[in-house]
Design a protein around this motif. Sequence first.
Motif, PDB file in Angstrom:
ATOM      1  N   PRO A   1       6.808   4.174  -7.647  1.00 20.39           N
ATOM      2  CA  PRO A   1       5.611   4.558  -8.398  1.00 20.39           C
ATOM      3  C   PRO A   1       5.992   5.099  -9.770  1.00 20.39           C
ATOM      4  O   PRO A   1       7.092   5.641  -9.929  1.00 20.39           O
ATOM      5  N   PRO A   2       5.150   4.925 -10.792  1.00 22.03           N
ATOM      6  CA  PRO A   2       3.762   4.457 -10.732  1.00 22.03           C
ATOM      7  C   PRO A   2       3.603   2.935 -10.677  1.00 22.03           C
ATOM      8  O   PRO A   2       2.472   2.456 -10.640  1.00 22.03           O
TER       9      PRO A   2
ATOM     10  N   LEU B   1      -3.107  -5.729  -6.247  1.00 19.45           N
ATOM     11  CA  LEU B   1      -2.465  -6.976  -5.837  1.00 19.45           C
ATOM     12  C   LEU B   1      -2.060  -7.800  -7.063  1.00 19.45           C
ATOM     13  O   LEU B   1      -0.966  -8.368  -7.106  1.00 19.45           O
ATOM     14  N   VAL B   2      -2.928  -7.838  -8.060  1.00 19.20           N
ATOM     15  CA  VAL B   2      -2.639  -8.600  -9.282  1.00 19.20           C
ATOM     16  C   VAL B   2      -1.504  -7.953 -10.061  1.00 19.20           C
ATOM     17  O   VAL B   2      -0.546  -8.620 -10.476  1.00 19.20           O
ATOM     18  N   TYR B   3      -1.586  -6.638 -10.251  1.00 15.82           N
ATOM     19  CA  TYR B   3      -0.513  -5.937 -10.972  1.00 15.82           C
ATOM     20  C   TYR B   3       0.798  -5.986 -10.177  1.00 15.82           C
ATOM     21  O   TYR B   3       1.884  -6.172 -10.751  1.00 15.82           O
TER      22      TYR B   3
ATOM     23  N   ASN C   1      -3.471   2.453 -10.952  1.00 18.02           N
ATOM     24  CA  ASN C   1      -3.494   3.665 -10.133  1.00 18.02           C
ATOM     25  C   ASN C   1      -4.814   4.408 -10.231  1.00 18.02           C
ATOM     26  O   ASN C   1      -4.886   5.610  -9.970  1.00 18.02           O
ATOM     27  N   GLU C   2      -5.864   3.684 -10.576  1.00 17.58           N
ATOM     28  CA  GLU C   2      -7.183   4.302 -10.744  1.00 17.58           C
ATOM     29  C   GLU C   2      -7.894   4.406  -9.399  1.00 17.58           C
ATOM     30  O   GLU C   2      -8.073   3.406  -8.695  1.00 17.58           O
TER      31      GLU C   2
ATOM     32  N   TRP D   1       4.170  -5.904  -3.925  1.00 19.03           N
ATOM     33  CA  TRP D   1       3.524  -6.264  -2.667  1.00 19.03           C
ATOM     34  C   TRP D   1       4.156  -5.574  -1.465  1.00 19.03           C
ATOM     35  O   TRP D   1       3.462  -5.143  -0.556  1.00 19.03           O
ATOM     36  N   GLY D   2       5.480  -5.471  -1.439  1.00 18.05           N
ATOM     37  CA  GLY D   2       6.129  -4.784  -0.326  1.00 18.05           C
ATOM     38  C   GLY D   2       5.757  -3.319  -0.271  1.00 18.05           C
ATOM     39  O   GLY D   2       5.528  -2.757   0.806  1.00 18.05           O
ATOM     40  N   GLY D   3       5.685  -2.676  -1.437  1.00 23.15           N
ATOM     41  CA  GLY D   3       5.274  -1.278  -1.483  1.00 23.15           C
ATOM     42  C   GLY D   3       3.832  -1.098  -1.045  1.00 23.15           C
ATOM     43  O   GLY D   3       3.484  -0.083  -0.411  1.00 23.15           O
ATOM     44  N   MET D   4       2.959  -2.058  -1.342  1.00 19.36           N
ATOM     45  CA  MET D   4       1.563  -1.971  -0.907  1.00 19.36           C
ATOM     46  C   MET D   4       1.458  -2.046   0.608  1.00 19.36           C
ATOM     47  O   MET D   4       0.627  -1.357   1.218  1.00 19.36           O
ATOM     48  N   VAL D   5       2.284  -2.889   1.224  1.00 20.47           N
ATOM     49  CA  VAL D   5       2.290  -2.953   2.693  1.00 20.47           C
ATOM     50  C   VAL D   5       2.705  -1.601   3.261  1.00 20.47           C
ATOM     51  O   VAL D   5       2.101  -1.101   4.223  1.00 20.47           O
TER      52      VAL D   5
END
Length: 271
Positions: free
Chosen positions: A214-215, A62-64, A33-34, A219-223
Amino acid sequence: MRIPFSAMLGLGLTALMVLAAIFSPLIAPYGLNETVGKVWENPSAQFWLGTDTIGRDIFSRLVYGGAVTIFVALASSALAFSMGAFFGFLAAVRGGWIDTGLSRLVDVMMAVPSLIVALVVLSVLPLTLTTLVLVMGVLDSTRVFRLSRAVAADIAVMDYVEAAKLRGEGQVWIIFREILPNAMSPLVAEFGMRFIFAVLFISTLSFLGLGIQPPLADWGGMVRENKDGLIYGKSAAMVPAIAIAVLAIAVNLVADWVLSRTTSLKGGRNG
């Protein structure tokens, strides 16, 4: 045994993504989250895949996020197979009212779409990883139950199973020592399919706001977080979507190979 190129490709991609998930703290150049840049920066030498809606490095997230997505999908798939296979084998071996009762219960659970059930249940329960794994595992176990029962019903009438019964072996012995080893191949192939469905399921829940919270990231949340960038021609939402697609294709390639090998071995024995 010669492994086809498609299966090798699937194995390689799957192994790469799993290893990236395991060693995510060592691979990710920035924190989860940086905030390290401007909003929706384009890919560059500093930010390989660009930045997201608040300036976080997409590659790091993406990695996390892959680690969380794969962990939840694996845990829920393992739970689904543990429950579904055990009760499926039990129904096939015992028969009678146990078979009828379990089968009708599964029919009732499958009558309502899994996504609707999950949305209703998760809307009233705390959205933790444990809750997600339990809900997804229980819902997916119904599919595993049907497959396991069908496979076990065919195996239960074999001569070696009848011989075990005549020796006085108990039902636990028959399930774990006679049926399970001979049902592993179709179950392994099905595990790959169930795992991918779990990845898609948790990604869908996260996109709708009832998945990983969060935190943490997935991947679905990133979309979901970056979907507005598509209006401005930014590809931040496409990166995790492509990752989901690549993982699904890779695991499917391996599952198809396992299934085809199982079919060919059965054909050879029958011939």
